[in-house]
Design a protein around this motif. Structure first.
Motif, PDB file in Angstrom:
ATOM      1  N   VAL A   1       1.196  -0.780  -0.041  1.00 29.77           N
ATOM      2  CA  VAL A   1      -0.085   0.196   0.459  1.00 29.77           C
ATOM      3  C   VAL A   1       1.242   0.884  -0.182  1.00 29.77           C
ATOM      4  N   GLU A   2       0.515   1.676  -0.594  1.00 27.83           N
ATOM      5  CA  GLU A   2       1.789   3.172  -0.671  1.00 27.83           C
ATOM      6  C   GLU A   2       0.989   4.498  -0.293  1.00 27.83           C
ATOM      7  N   VAL A   3       1.429   4.901   0.307  1.00 24.15           N
ATOM      8  CA  VAL A   3       1.153   6.130   1.207  1.00 24.15           C
ATOM      9  C   VAL A   3       2.126   7.934   0.295  1.00 24.15           C
ATOM     10  N   ILE A   4       1.093   8.025   0.271  1.00 20.39           N
ATOM     11  CA  ILE A   4       1.667   9.432  -0.654  1.00 20.39           C
ATOM     12  C   ILE A   4       1.134  10.187  -0.052  1.00 20.39           C
ATOM     13  N   ALA A   5       2.811  12.060   0.249  1.00 23.41           N
ATOM     14  CA  ALA A   5       1.834  13.021   0.493  1.00 23.41           C
ATOM     15  C   ALA A   5       1.038  13.830  -1.062  1.00 23.41           C
ATOM     16  N   PRO A   6       0.120  15.136  -0.459  1.00 23.72           N
ATOM     17  CA  PRO A   6      -0.809  15.787  -1.141  1.00 23.72           C
ATOM     18  C   PRO A   6      -0.024  16.818  -2.076  1.00 23.72           C
ATOM     19  N   SER A   7      -1.036  17.170  -3.408  1.00 19.54           N
ATOM     20  CA  SER A   7       0.238  17.529  -4.904  1.00 19.54           C
ATOM     21  C   SER A   7      -0.177  18.943  -4.165  1.00 19.54           C
ATOM     22  N   PHE A   8      -1.826  19.864  -4.434  1.00 18.00           N
ATOM     23  CA  PHE A   8      -2.305  20.220  -4.505  1.00 18.00           C
ATOM     24  C   PHE A   8      -3.264  20.679  -3.774  1.00 18.00           C
ATOM     25  N   THR A   9      -2.841  22.173  -3.807  1.00 17.55           N
ATOM     26  CA  THR A   9      -3.629  22.774  -2.898  1.00 17.55           C
ATOM     27  C   THR A   9      -5.126  22.887  -3.117  1.00 17.55           C
ATOM     28  N   THR A  10      -5.453  23.142  -1.682  1.00 18.63           N
ATOM     29  CA  THR A  10      -7.413  22.505  -1.753  1.00 18.63           C
ATOM     30  C   THR A  10      -7.828  24.192  -2.058  1.00 18.63           C
ATOM     31  N   LYS A  11      -9.177  24.646  -2.573  1.00 16.38           N
ATOM     32  CA  LYS A  11      -9.435  25.446  -2.742  1.00 16.38           C
ATOM     33  C   LYS A  11     -10.864  24.824  -3.003  1.00 16.38           C
ATOM     34  N   ALA A  12     -11.901  26.368  -2.981  1.00 19.32           N
ATOM     35  CA  ALA A  12     -12.949  25.981  -2.694  1.00 19.32           C
ATOM     36  C   ALA A  12     -13.859  26.898  -3.414  1.00 19.32           C
ATOM     37  N   LEU A  13     -15.234  27.164  -3.439  1.00 21.11           N
ATOM     38  CA  LEU A  13     -15.625  27.853  -4.705  1.00 21.11           C
ATOM     39  C   LEU A  13     -16.845  28.102  -3.691  1.00 21.11           C
ATOM     40  N   ILE A  14     -17.350  29.475  -4.255  1.00 16.51           N
ATOM     41  CA  ILE A  14     -18.668  30.024  -3.368  1.00 16.51           C
ATOM     42  C   ILE A  14     -19.153  30.351  -4.996  1.00 16.51           C
ATOM     43  N   GLU A  15     -20.909  29.445  -5.457  1.00 16.05           N
ATOM     44  CA  GLU A  15     -21.712  30.426  -6.371  1.00 16.05           C
ATOM     45  C   GLU A  15     -22.472  31.420  -5.398  1.00 16.05           C
ATOM     46  N   ASP A  16     -22.714  32.120  -6.399  1.00 15.03           N
ATOM     47  CA  ASP A  16     -23.637  34.081  -5.650  1.00 15.03           C
ATOM     48  C   ASP A  16     -24.552  33.595  -5.954  1.00 15.03           C
ATOM     49  N   TYR A  17     -25.630  33.420  -6.147  1.00  9.24           N
ATOM     50  CA  TYR A  17     -26.798  33.852  -6.724  1.00  9.24           C
ATOM     51  C   TYR A  17     -27.558  35.014  -6.716  1.00  9.24           C
ATOM     52  N   THR A  18     -27.374  36.032  -7.491  1.00  7.77           N
ATOM     53  CA  THR A  18     -27.601  37.132  -7.288  1.00  7.77           C
ATOM     54  C   THR A  18     -28.192  38.252  -8.181  1.00  7.77           C
ATOM     55  N   GLY A  19     -28.190  39.602  -7.659  1.00  5.99           N
ATOM     56  CA  GLY A  19     -29.449  40.477  -8.532  1.00  5.99           C
ATOM     57  C   GLY A  19     -28.672  41.680  -8.682  1.00  5.99           C
ATOM     58  N   ALA A  20     -28.963  42.890  -9.651  1.00  5.90           N
ATOM     59  CA  ALA A  20     -28.923  43.930  -8.955  1.00  5.90           C
ATOM     60  C   ALA A  20     -30.447  44.296  -8.414  1.00  5.90           C
ATOM     61  N   TRP A  21     -31.101  44.064  -8.783  1.00  7.30           N
ATOM     62  CA  TRP A  21     -32.571  44.846  -7.498  1.00  7.30           C
ATOM     63  C   TRP A  21     -32.365  44.166  -7.056  1.00  7.30           C
ATOM     64  N   CYS A  22     -32.154  43.000  -6.900  1.00  5.98           N
ATOM     65  CA  CYS A  22     -31.950  42.327  -5.115  1.00  5.98           C
ATOM     66  C   CYS A  22     -31.151  43.392  -3.886  1.00  5.98           C
ATOM     67  N   GLY A  23     -31.765  43.602  -2.939  1.00  7.08           N
ATOM     68  CA  GLY A  23     -31.489  44.530  -1.816  1.00  7.08           C
ATOM     69  C   GLY A  23     -30.937  43.898  -1.275  1.00  7.08           C
ATOM     70  N   TRP A  24     -30.795  42.723  -0.901  1.00  7.70           N
ATOM     71  CA  TRP A  24     -30.016  42.390   0.771  1.00  7.70           C
ATOM     72  C   TRP A  24     -28.544  41.391  -0.244  1.00  7.70           C
ATOM     73  N   CYS A  25     -28.804  41.689  -1.330  1.00  5.14           N
ATOM     74  CA  CYS A  25     -27.333  40.750  -1.949  1.00  5.14           C
ATOM     75  C   CYS A  25     -25.985  40.989  -1.704  1.00  5.14           C
ATOM     76  N   PRO A  26     -25.814  42.551  -1.576  1.00  5.09           N
ATOM     77  CA  PRO A  26     -24.719  43.315  -0.708  1.00  5.09           C
ATOM     78  C   PRO A  26     -24.187  43.117   0.145  1.00  5.09           C
ATOM     79  N   ARG A  27     -25.282  42.129   0.743  1.00  3.26           N
ATOM     80  CA  ARG A  27     -24.266  41.151   2.262  1.00  3.26           C
ATOM     81  C   ARG A  27     -23.213  40.272   1.050  1.00  3.26           C
TER      82      ARG A  27
END
Length: 348
Positions: free
Chosen positions: A111-137
């Motif tokens: 069983v091969e034990v290896i070190a991670p090669s890649f930086t972990t990154k994350a995604l935010i999908e922001d459902y928004t609209g210019a008409w939406c008053g609370w969207c600037p939050r």
């Protein structure tokens, strides 16, 4: 009389010969042991052949007939007996597992034990609209995340509704991810981003996603010609995977347009006439829910490469970005990468 005796002797020899052949025909080795052509000995298996350090690996031991005899086996890893049938493997390198039952010894399993090669990154999908008053939050929340330690590893995509920046497929995306109101932030296509007040988001929630080790990473190399962006997206694999898909999208930044505002962010006021909209989802290089990565390409140590193109008016190398991410069979983001149009972003 002699003839009769001769016939009796011949019949006796024939009987002995038949009996001898009949006895030998049953000695084919199928009863086990080391002789003959049957299957013999113990075998040891594991649920993983390649792991990151400090990963639990489960072993199974079978006898010559294929029956599971793990409970009666003694399993050693690099010569040290383990308790039960699981071991937490640590330290980079090949670990060798062997099982014994009584006087029988199994094959040696690596069983091969290896070190991670890649930086972990994350995604935010922001459902928004210019008409939406609370969207600037959420807009302010994204800025606050990016101003935090390692915050640039959290990548935002703004999915607009009902304004001049609306993405044609945003309705399908809302339906797929259960978005019923604005604003809504979806993290890694799996979790809702929580607010802590009418003005602020839970900043630690997306940042905590960076703590997990990910088995894949991405690289993006692109060029722009007129209104077309050509991109080569690569997916690298530390460990063998399955049922993964690739999503790649084109984003626009720096669009100045009025934004309705019910929050105290961005100086307050019910309207922000010169609001700068960033990370606007404009086009997709792939199906918005992902193109399947060929199974044969999802091999530990391998790299999958694909050439893609997308078209949008006004595209350039100063205000536009490419975001590419891999999703699993459940549609959840595994890892994500971002690069400016016209640049070469290698694995990191």
């Amino acid at each position: 009389m002699k003839t009769a005796n001769f016939l009796k002797i011949m019949m006796l020899f024939l009987a002995i010969g038949v009996a001898s052949c009949s006895s030998n025909s049953t000695d084919d080795g199928t009863g086990g042991g080391s002789g003959g052509g049957g299957t013999t000995g113990l075998t040891i298996e594991s649920d993983k052949s390649q792991v990151y350090t400090n990963t639990l690996v489960n072993f199974t031991v079978r006898d010559a007939s294929g029956a599971v005899v793990t409970s009666t086996a003694v399993i050693t890893v690099d010569g040290t007996p383990i308790a039960g049938s699981s071991a937490l493997l640590s330290g980079v390198g090949v670990k060798n597992a062997v099982a014994t039952v009584g006087t029988e010894t199994s094959n040696t399993l690596a069983v091969e034990v290896i070190a991670p090669s890649f930086t972990t990154k994350a995604l935010i999908e922001d459902y928004t609209g210019a008409w939406c008053g609370w969207c600037p939050r959420i807009s302010q929340g994204i800025i606050d995340v990016h101003n935090s330690s390692n915050g640039d590893d959290v990548i935002a995509v703004a999915v607009h509704n009902g304004d001049s920046m609306a993405f044609p497929l945003e309705g399908q995306m809302r339906s797929q991810f259960g978005v019923n109101g604005f604003p809504t932030g979806i993290l890694n296509r799996a979790d809702r981003w929580s607010s802590v007040s009418g003005d602020a988001m839970n900043i630690q929630q997306p940042l905590q996603l960076l703590n997990a080790v990910k088995p894949v990473g991405l690289a993006i190399n692109s060029s722009v010609s007129g209104s077309t962006v050509n991109a080569t997206v690569k997916v690298g694999f530390d460990i063998e995977q399955s049922n993964l898909k690739l999503v790649a999208v084109l984003l626009q930044n720096g669009v100045v347009a009025s934004q309705t505002n019910y929050t105290s962010n961005f100086g307050g006021g019910s309207s922000l006439p010169n609001f700068v909209h960033n990370d606007i989802l404009k086009a997709a290089f792939t199906d918005i829910f992902g193109d399947a990565i060929p199974a044969a390409e999802q091999v530990g140590g391998g790299v999958y490469s694909v050439d893609l193109s997308a078209t949008s008016s006004g595209v350039n190398s100063s205000d536009w970005d490419i975001v590419a991410f891999v999703v699993n069979a459940s549609g959840e983001v595994v890892n994500v990468q971002k690069a400016s149009v016209g640049s070469n972003k290698d694995f990191d």
